[in-house]
Write a protein that holds these residues in place. Structure first.
Motif, PDB file in Angstrom:
ATOM      1  N   LYS A 163       0.839  -1.206   0.000  1.00  0.00           N
ATOM      2  CA  LYS A 163       0.000   0.000   0.000  1.00  0.00           C
ATOM      3  C   LYS A 163       0.873   1.255   0.000  1.00  0.00           C
ATOM      4  CE  LYS A 163      -4.172  -1.909   2.137  1.00  0.00           C
ATOM      5  NZ  LYS A 163      -5.146  -1.757   3.236  1.00  0.00           N
ATOM      6  N   LEU A 164       1.516   1.495  -1.129  1.00  0.00           N
ATOM      7  CA  LEU A 164       2.431   2.626  -1.265  1.00  0.00           C
ATOM      8  C   LEU A 164       2.194   3.377  -2.572  1.00  0.00           C
ATOM      9  CD1 LEU A 164       5.843   0.929  -0.294  1.00  0.00           C
ATOM     10  CD2 LEU A 164       4.519   2.486   1.145  1.00  0.00           C
ATOM     11  N   ALA A 165       2.508   4.658  -2.553  1.00  0.00           N
ATOM     12  CA  ALA A 165       2.540   5.460  -3.775  1.00  0.00           C
ATOM     13  C   ALA A 165       3.689   6.443  -3.620  1.00  0.00           C
ATOM     14  CB  ALA A 165       1.230   6.210  -3.980  1.00  0.00           C
ATOM     15  N   PHE A 166       4.227   6.940  -4.749  1.00  0.00           N
ATOM     16  CA  PHE A 166       5.284   7.947  -4.628  1.00  0.00           C
ATOM     17  C   PHE A 166       4.959   9.191  -5.438  1.00  0.00           C
ATOM     18  CE2 PHE A 166       6.979   5.734  -8.402  1.00  0.00           C
ATOM     19  CZ  PHE A 166       7.478   6.779  -9.183  1.00  0.00           C
ATOM     20  N   ILE A 167       5.519  10.297  -4.953  1.00  0.00           N
ATOM     21  CA  ILE A 167       5.395  11.605  -5.592  1.00  0.00           C
ATOM     22  C   ILE A 167       6.790  12.211  -5.635  1.00  0.00           C
ATOM     23  CG2 ILE A 167       2.989  12.141  -4.993  1.00  0.00           C
ATOM     24  CD1 ILE A 167       4.033  13.533  -2.473  1.00  0.00           C
ATOM     25  N   THR A 168       6.961  13.317  -6.371  1.00  0.00           N
ATOM     26  CA  THR A 168       8.278  13.937  -6.407  1.00  0.00           C
ATOM     27  C   THR A 168       8.167  15.452  -6.284  1.00  0.00           C
ATOM     28  OG1 THR A 168       8.620  14.504  -8.756  1.00  0.00           O
ATOM     29  CG2 THR A 168       8.874  12.187  -8.155  1.00  0.00           C
ATOM     30  N   GLN A 169       9.267  16.040  -5.826  1.00  0.00           N
ATOM     31  CA  GLN A 169       9.434  17.492  -5.894  1.00  0.00           C
ATOM     32  C   GLN A 169       9.424  17.872  -7.377  1.00  0.00           C
ATOM     33  OE1 GLN A 169      12.730  18.770  -3.419  1.00  0.00           O
ATOM     34  NE2 GLN A 169      13.093  20.551  -4.715  1.00  0.00           N
ATOM     35  N   THR A 170       8.911  19.037  -7.704  1.00  0.00           N
ATOM     36  CA  THR A 170       8.719  19.387  -9.123  1.00  0.00           C
ATOM     37  C   THR A 170       9.992  19.874  -9.804  1.00  0.00           C
ATOM     38  OG1 THR A 170       8.101  21.674  -8.605  1.00  0.00           O
ATOM     39  CG2 THR A 170       6.303  20.048  -8.730  1.00  0.00           C
ATOM     40  N   ARG A 187      12.070  -2.373  -5.522  1.00  0.00           N
ATOM     41  CA  ARG A 187      11.934  -2.844  -4.142  1.00  0.00           C
ATOM     42  C   ARG A 187      10.474  -3.051  -3.757  1.00  0.00           C
ATOM     43  NH1 ARG A 187      13.430  -0.379   1.728  1.00  0.00           N
ATOM     44  NH2 ARG A 187      12.786  -2.269   2.797  1.00  0.00           N
ATOM     45  N   PHE A 188       9.587  -2.189  -4.284  1.00  0.00           N
ATOM     46  CA  PHE A 188       8.162  -2.284  -3.950  1.00  0.00           C
ATOM     47  C   PHE A 188       7.361  -2.406  -5.256  1.00  0.00           C
ATOM     48  CE2 PHE A 188      10.113   0.687  -0.781  1.00  0.00           C
ATOM     49  CZ  PHE A 188      10.072  -0.155   0.332  1.00  0.00           C
ATOM     50  N   PRO A 189       7.241  -3.588  -5.811  1.00  0.00           N
ATOM     51  CA  PRO A 189       6.595  -3.757  -7.126  1.00  0.00           C
ATOM     52  C   PRO A 189       5.156  -3.227  -7.198  1.00  0.00           C
ATOM     53  CG  PRO A 189       7.757  -5.758  -6.489  1.00  0.00           C
ATOM     54  CD  PRO A 189       7.781  -4.865  -5.291  1.00  0.00           C
ATOM     55  N   ALA A 190       4.474  -3.160  -6.049  1.00  0.00           N
ATOM     56  CA  ALA A 190       3.070  -2.714  -6.052  1.00  0.00           C
ATOM     57  C   ALA A 190       2.929  -1.195  -5.935  1.00  0.00           C
ATOM     58  CB  ALA A 190       2.304  -3.384  -4.906  1.00  0.00           C
ATOM     59  N   ILE A 191       4.034  -0.475  -5.805  1.00  0.00           N
ATOM     60  CA  ILE A 191       3.959   0.972  -5.568  1.00  0.00           C
ATOM     61  C   ILE A 191       3.312   1.691  -6.752  1.00  0.00           C
ATOM     62  CG2 ILE A 191       6.247   1.580  -6.523  1.00  0.00           C
ATOM     63  CD1 ILE A 191       6.561   3.460  -4.037  1.00  0.00           C
ATOM     64  N   LEU A 192       2.458   2.673  -6.453  1.00  0.00           N
ATOM     65  CA  LEU A 192       1.799   3.453  -7.498  1.00  0.00           C
ATOM     66  C   LEU A 192       2.658   4.658  -7.867  1.00  0.00           C
ATOM     67  CD1 LEU A 192      -1.981   3.573  -6.458  1.00  0.00           C
ATOM     68  CD2 LEU A 192      -0.884   2.110  -8.151  1.00  0.00           C
ATOM     69  N   ALA A 193       2.891   4.822  -9.148  1.00  0.00           N
ATOM     70  CA  ALA A 193       3.649   5.967  -9.652  1.00  0.00           C
ATOM     71  C   ALA A 193       2.681   7.083 -10.005  1.00  0.00           C
ATOM     72  CB  ALA A 193       4.451   5.553 -10.887  1.00  0.00           C
ATOM     73  N   PRO A 194       3.158   8.329 -10.114  1.00  0.00           N
ATOM     74  CA  PRO A 194       2.278   9.420 -10.538  1.00  0.00           C
ATOM     75  C   PRO A 194       1.678   9.139 -11.918  1.00  0.00           C
ATOM     76  CG  PRO A 194       4.376  10.281  -9.732  1.00  0.00           C
ATOM     77  CD  PRO A 194       4.530   8.801  -9.823  1.00  0.00           C
ATOM     78  N   ALA A 195       0.413   9.513 -12.096  1.00  0.00           N
ATOM     79  CA  ALA A 195      -0.242   9.323 -13.394  1.00  0.00           C
ATOM     80  C   ALA A 195       0.483  10.115 -14.476  1.00  0.00           C
ATOM     81  CB  ALA A 195      -1.702   9.753 -13.305  1.00  0.00           C
TER      82      ALA A 195
END
Length: 316
Positions: A163-170, A187-195
């Motif tokens: 249950k992970l997602a990641f975001i980034t500084q712009t 490392r976390f295959p289920a992680i959600l990336a930004p759309a």
């Protein structure tokens, strides 16, 4: 005296982005609407020349809300602020104007949406940078974990790897961020990336222009402030792309002419918070010392424009 020849490659796009342009306009419109002084929490954008110009018009720059009188408007900087700051301003019944870049707000909304869906966030960013502080401050403590490097990914302790997602500084390096994102996904295959990529169009475009000119130049000068993340990334991008000499300068007076002895070509660009007047100042400095030919290196055309907040469009 015959001046030595020099080809000056000028990056396009360079300088002000739509978010910076909007933030400066917001401060100017606030002064026009309510009169001076108008308080600004943190530098509106990271550029001394811009900040000094606004200060001369009546802006007062502070670091915390406590330094603002209750009876004067306060503007929140383009980098964004933790959620607690506008909440406190509302509690004190202050006139508050949010100059957060809409592309930063998009990341804030993304983080909030994932949090509502029960996901823990990982943010790729620089510790202590106002944008990172503001974005992490959108969610309760512990809900956003910060990583700055690929190495940091290995040390992450998460609540639930599924249950992970990641975001980034712009304002990060596109290439470095891609490496960190790849490490997170490994490392976390289920992680959600930004759309859509969180790194903003302006950062991406300015880095692409530097890469396009890197093979043609003996040196690269990036006009920007030492606390400007996107400007510092441009120096790194230039060095990584093969520029023998890449330096950040605030304005023409900072040029190290001894380091540039014998050059035949130079690249000039500017970070997203550096005004064009400083670019022209640097070009003039080279024209005074070299027989300069200017060539444009254009990799994109920008026509983005953001509206100012409604409170500034309404009559006083």
């Amino acid at each position: 005296m015959t001046l030595p020849p020099l080809t000056l490659y000028l990056a396009a796009p360079r300088g002000f982005c739509a978010g910076v342009d909007r933030a400066i306009k917001i401060v100017e419109m606030a002064i026009e609407k309510w009169g001076a002084p108008v308080y600004v929490r943190h530098e509106i954008v990271h550029n001394k020349f811009v900040v000094d110009g606004l200060r001369a018009k009546g802006a007062v720059f502070v670091e915390e809300l406590d330094e603002c009188p209750l009876d004067r408007p306060v503007v929140f900087s383009a980098h964004g602020v933790p959620k607690a700051v506008p909440a406190e301003a509302a509690k004190r019944e202050m006139i508050a104007v949010d100059a957060t870049c809409p592309l930063v707000t998009k990341v804030h909304n993304e983080a909030a949406r994932h949090h509502e869906n029960g996901l823990q966030m990982i943010m790729i960013g620089h510790a202590g940078h106002p944008e990172t502080v503001g974005t992490m401050g959108q969610l309760p403590e512990g809900e956003v974990l910060l990583v700055e490097t690929v190495e940091d990914v290995a040390g992450l302790v998460v609540r639930d790897p599924g249950k992970l997602a990641f975001i980034t500084q712009t304002t990060l390096s596109v290439d470095d961020t891609a490496d960190i994102a790849a490490a997170l996904k490994a490392r976390f295959p289920a992680i959600l990336a930004p759309a859509h990529d969180d790194i903003c169009y302006a950062t991406t475009n300015r880095q692409a222009a530097v890469k396009a000119m890197a093979g043609k130049i003996d040196a690269l000068l990036v006009i920007g402030a030492p606390n400007s993340s996107n400007s510092k990334r441009l120096v790194e991008v230039g060095a990584n792309a093969g520029c023998p000499y890449a330096q950040l300068i605030q304005r023409a007076a900072d040029i190290d002419w001894r380091a540039l002895e014998g050059i035949r070509s130079i690249g000039i660009t500017a970070g997203a918070s550096a005004p064009e007047v400083l670019v022209n100042e640097v070009i003039d400095a080279f024209r005074a010392r070299f027989a300069t030919t200017v060539e444009m290196v254009e990799t994109a055309v920008e026509n983005v424009e953001f509206k100012v907040p409604r409170i500034l469009r309404e009559p006083a």
